[in-house]
Design an enzyme around this catalytic site. Structure first.
Site: not given
Ligand code: DQA
Length: 138
Positions: A10-11, A18, A23, A72, A75, A96, A98, A105
Site C-alpha cells: 500500500p501507498n 509521497r 521515500y 515491500n 504498512a 523483504e 524497505h 523510525r
Molecule cells: C516501508 C516502511 C513501512 O513502515 C511503511 O509503512 C511503508 C514503506 C519502506 O519501504 O520504507 O509504506 O515499507
C-alpha cells in the site's frame, strides 16, 4: 533466464510524490524501467496493490513457479499475519525490502511480522534496496 517479481504494498504507487523526504522523488515506474535495462538478462515483473488480499493472491499465484520474490509489504509488514502465512505457504523464496530504515523510525515500524518467513531483509538504502535484493537472488 531467471524470473523475479517485485511486489509492492500500500501507498507505494505514490512513490515520487509521497513523503519525499523519506521515500525520495523518483517514481517507481522510472526506477523499474532503469532496473530492467540494467538487468536485461533477468525477467523482472512488477505488481503493486493497496489491498492485503490481492497481495496474498499474487504471492500464491507466483509462489510456486518464479525464482524469487522481492516484497515491500509497506504498512502490512507490521500488521499482516495473512501475508506472513502466505510467504510460509509458498515455495519461492522472498526477500523483504524497505526503502527507509524501519528501525530508525517510529516504534510501531520496528516489528515486522513477515521477517520470520523470509530469506533475508534489505532496508534503509532507498530504492537501491530493491537492486540489492535482486543482486542477492542472482
Ligand atoms: C516501508 C516502511 C513501512 O513502515 C511503511 O509503512 C511503508 C514503506 C519502506 O519501504 O520504507 O509504506 O515499507
Amino acid at each position: 533466464m531467471k524470473k523475479i517479481i517485485i511486489v509492492n504494498g500500500p501507498n507505494l504507487n505514490l512513490l515520487g510524490q509521497r513523503e519525499t523526504d523519506i521515500y525520495g522523488n523518483k517514481s517507481f515506474e522510472d526506477f523499474f524501467n532503469d532496473l530492467k535495462n540494467k538487468f536485461s538478462s533477468v525477467k523482472i515483473e512488477y505488481y503493486q496493490s493497496n489491498i492485503e488480499g490481492e497481495i496474498i493472491d499474487k504471492l500464491q499465484e507466483v509462489g510456486f513457479s518464479l525464482d524469487g520474490i522481492i516484497l515491500n509489504a509497506a504498512a502490512y509488514t507490521h500488521t499482516s499475519v495473512g501475508i506472513a502465512d502466505a510467504i510460509a505457504a509458498i515455495k519461492t523464496p522472498v526477500i523483504e525490502v524497505h526503502i527507509s530504515n524501519i528501525h530508525s523510525r517510529e516504534e510501531f515500524r520496528h516489528n515486522s511480522l513477515i521477517s520470520k518467513n523470509v530469506k533475508g531483509i534489505v532496508c534503509g538504502f532507498g530504492l537501491q534496496s530493491y537492486e540489492l535484493a535482486l543482486k542477492a537472488f542472482l
